[in-house]
Design a protein around this motif. Structure first.
Motif, short mmCIF file in Angstrom:
data_model
loop_
_atom_site.label_atom_id
_atom_site.label_comp_id
_atom_site.label_asym_id
_atom_site.label_seq_id
_atom_site.Cartn_x
_atom_site.Cartn_y
_atom_site.Cartn_z
N UNK A 136 0.85 -1.19 0.00
CA UNK A 136 0.00 0.00 0.00
C UNK A 136 0.88 1.24 0.00
N UNK A 138 1.02 4.74 -1.12
CA UNK A 138 0.37 5.92 -1.65
C UNK A 138 1.45 6.86 -2.21
N UNK A 140 2.20 9.88 -1.29
CA UNK A 140 2.97 10.54 -0.22
C UNK A 140 3.87 9.53 0.50
N UNK A 194 0.88 14.48 10.79
CA UNK A 194 1.82 13.52 10.22
C UNK A 194 1.04 12.57 9.31
N UNK A 195 1.45 12.50 8.03
CA UNK A 195 0.73 11.63 7.09
C UNK A 195 1.51 10.34 6.89
N UNK A 196 2.77 10.46 6.50
CA UNK A 196 3.62 9.27 6.32
C UNK A 196 5.03 9.69 6.69
N UNK B 70 -2.13 7.22 6.50
CA UNK B 70 -3.36 7.40 5.72
C UNK B 70 -3.38 6.36 4.59
N UNK B 71 -3.35 5.07 4.96
CA UNK B 71 -3.36 4.03 3.92
C UNK B 71 -4.73 3.91 3.27
N UNK B 72 -4.84 3.01 2.35
CA UNK B 72 -6.12 2.71 1.69
C UNK B 72 -6.78 3.97 1.13
N UNK B 76 -8.77 7.73 7.15
CA UNK B 76 -8.28 8.18 8.46
C UNK B 76 -8.50 7.13 9.55
N UNK B 81 0.21 1.67 8.17
CA UNK B 81 0.86 0.58 7.43
C UNK B 81 2.34 0.92 7.27
#
Lengths: 387, 131
Positions: A136, A138, A140, A194-196, B70-72, B76, B81
């Motif tokens: 997974x 994404x 970002x 924090x996103x990633x 923020x996977x998938x 949220x 992951x």
């Protein structure tokens, strides 16, 4: 390769003024920006014999778009799609087509309405994706991998990444059209969600509706127009793919395209007065600075921290319109918006607070797809003079 | 001349068997010897069609890692992951799902694949003891 006099120049340019466009269609946006760029060049639809447009990713073919615009005299078409760098590649192709005598007035246009889409665009349809074990990743998260590796290899700090956003915002406060037209502090970047790891929300570019267009014309057309042009002095494109698993996340392809574009232009990084660097994320700018040769590998963090990107303080201002981080990233593709600010700088049309004095040479670098997997790279060197 | 190419169906079946057995889906060219990832029916180094899965010669180490919160598609509510690249002694880097129990994957750590749990991919690379 010896430097040669430019045979083509950007003589018309137009950025859609809106950042959210609830009415109409993508084709309407393309028409608006195309007519805007042609008007800026003092030319009309009937003058266009080269058309450069990539729209298949949003269901809009070059052929249908040419029909919608009324382009009936085309002798050269090109729908090169290398993601966000597409128009940077296409402008290079237009200059080559003009040099080859294949067309004289090339229209390069793009646009989109990602804020109006009910769902995100489809992704993952690449050739190898079905064999990648459903990781997974994404967009970002992919750039987060690059940022983590940069911090690990070079000791780059979280604060240094954040300074890229701060610099963009200090420029954007002079751009009333910007999606985020205000200054952002270091603390605001570091406190954003924090996103990633390590990338936070304010490390990301904005998402906007809109678009832009440029007219690339042969030298005699430029001279007859009486308009100031940004001459296409050098260009180069490449791809940095996963290479069967032998990819180096610290390379973005500009290590190839930068030297090639500079050689064609007959200048080096030290001769550049302004740079528009693709800024999908803060880390994207650091890799561009290093790979284009504006600093040594690993030295971009301290460089940014010293204020090197800022119009007011630096010898190499970057993204003086606010960039994709604060101004505009239409259709999730930044190549056009970055090009347009470089054209403004060369023509002396940037906002007075950010205009570079005597801007003789500008660089545009586009990064498409994903630096974590398969990336495209395209570099332009624009000049105030043809040689 | 015999046609030695692997058909798409054969490649899919072989990859399935590798993952089912918990093995790392690295491939190697039997003509030039180059190792590669992702799997495909030809060698990206020399174009030869004689390619096969093989076991790397040593452990995998983390080359880059992140925790995607923020996977998938940006959900949220989804659990974070861990994803990253791991590097094998052959020099090949592979994009994988990581599973560090403390939630903090570390570059340079030695990892080994295990079968993923419910909702996870089939292979999850977890740190080996002491790393």
């Amino acid at each position: 390769m010896s430097a040669r006099s430019a045979v083509a120049g950007i003589v018309g340019a137009y950025e859609h003024p809106e950042r959210r466009i609830p009415e109409g269609t993508v084709a309407d946006i393309i028409a608006d920006v195309s007519l805007g760029a042609l008007a800026d060049a003092g030319l009309g639809i009937e003058d266009v014999d080269g058309f450069f447009f990539a729209g298949v990713h949003q269901g809009l073919s070059l052929v249908a778009m040419a029909d919608h615009l009324g382009l009936d005299r085309l002798t050269h078409v090109d729908s090169t799609d290398v993601g966000g760098a597409s128009v940077v590649s296409q402008i290079g192709h237009a200059a080559e087509a003009i040099a080859a005598g294949s067309c004289r007035v090339a229209l390069v246009a793009m646009g989109g309405r990602p804020l109006q889409a009910a769902a995100r665009p489809p992704g993952g349809a690449e050739a190898g994706a079905r064999y990648q074990q459903d990781v997974d990743l994404s967009q970002i998260a992919g750039y987060a991998l690059v940022a983590q590796r940069h911090m690990y290899e070079h000791g780059t700090t979280r604060e240094q990444l954040a300074q890229v956003k701060v610099a963009a915002s200090l420029h954007a406060q002079h751009n009333p059209r910007a999606r985020l037209p205000y200054a952002v502090t270091l603390e605001e970047v570091l406190d954003s969600p924090l996103i990633s790891d390590p990338l936070r929300r304010l490390d990301c570019c904005v998402t906007t509706d809109g678009g832009g267009a440029v007219v690339v014309a042969a030298r005699d057309v430029v001279e007859q127009s009486g308009r100031r042009a940004a001459w296409v002095r050098g260009w180069s494109e490449s791809l940095r793919t996963m290479s069967g698993g032998r990819l180096d996340l610290m390379r973005n392809g500009a290590d190839r395209t930068g030297p090639a574009a500079f050689a064609r232009a007959g200048i080096g990084p030290d001769d550049v007065d302004y740079a528009s660097l693709y800024d999908s994320f803060t880390i994207t700018v650091l890799l561009a600075l290093e790979n284009l040769g504006f600093c040594e590998p690993g030295a971009s963090g301290p460089l940014v921290e010293s204020g090197e990107l800022l119009a007011a303080r630096s010898r190499l201002p970057v993204n003086t319109d606010g960039g994709g981080l604060c101004n505009n990233h239409p259709d999730r593709r930044g190549g056009m918006a970055r090009t347009l600010e470089a054209v403004r700088q060369i023509r002396g049309d940037a906002h007075p607070e950010v205009q570079v004095a005597d801007c003789d040479h500008a660089v545009v670098h586009g990064t498409g797809h994903s630096l974590a997997t398969n990336a495209s790279a395209a570099t332009l060197v624009l000049g105030r003079e043809a040689s | 001349m015999t046609d030695e190419r692997i058909t798409p169906a054969q490649l899919d079946a072989a990859l399935e068997a590798e993952l089912e057995a918990g093995r790392i889906p690295l491939m190697r060219c039997e003509a030039c010897g180059a190792a590669f990832w992702h799997p495909r029916a030809h060698c990206p180094g020399c174009g030869a069609r004689r390619v096969a899965f093989f076991a790397p010669s040593g452990p995998a180490r983390v080359y880059a890692a992140t925790v995607n919160r923020r996977p998938r598609g940006g959900d949220r509510d989804a659990a974070p992951v861990q994803v990253g690249y791991v590097e094998f002694p052959e020099g090949v880097r592979m994009l994988v799902t990581l599973g560090f129990p403390d939630g903090a994957p570390r570059i340079g750590a030695e990892v080994a694949p295990e079968a993923g749990g419910p909702g996870e991919p089939r292979l999850v690379f977890r740190p080996v003891a002491g790393d």
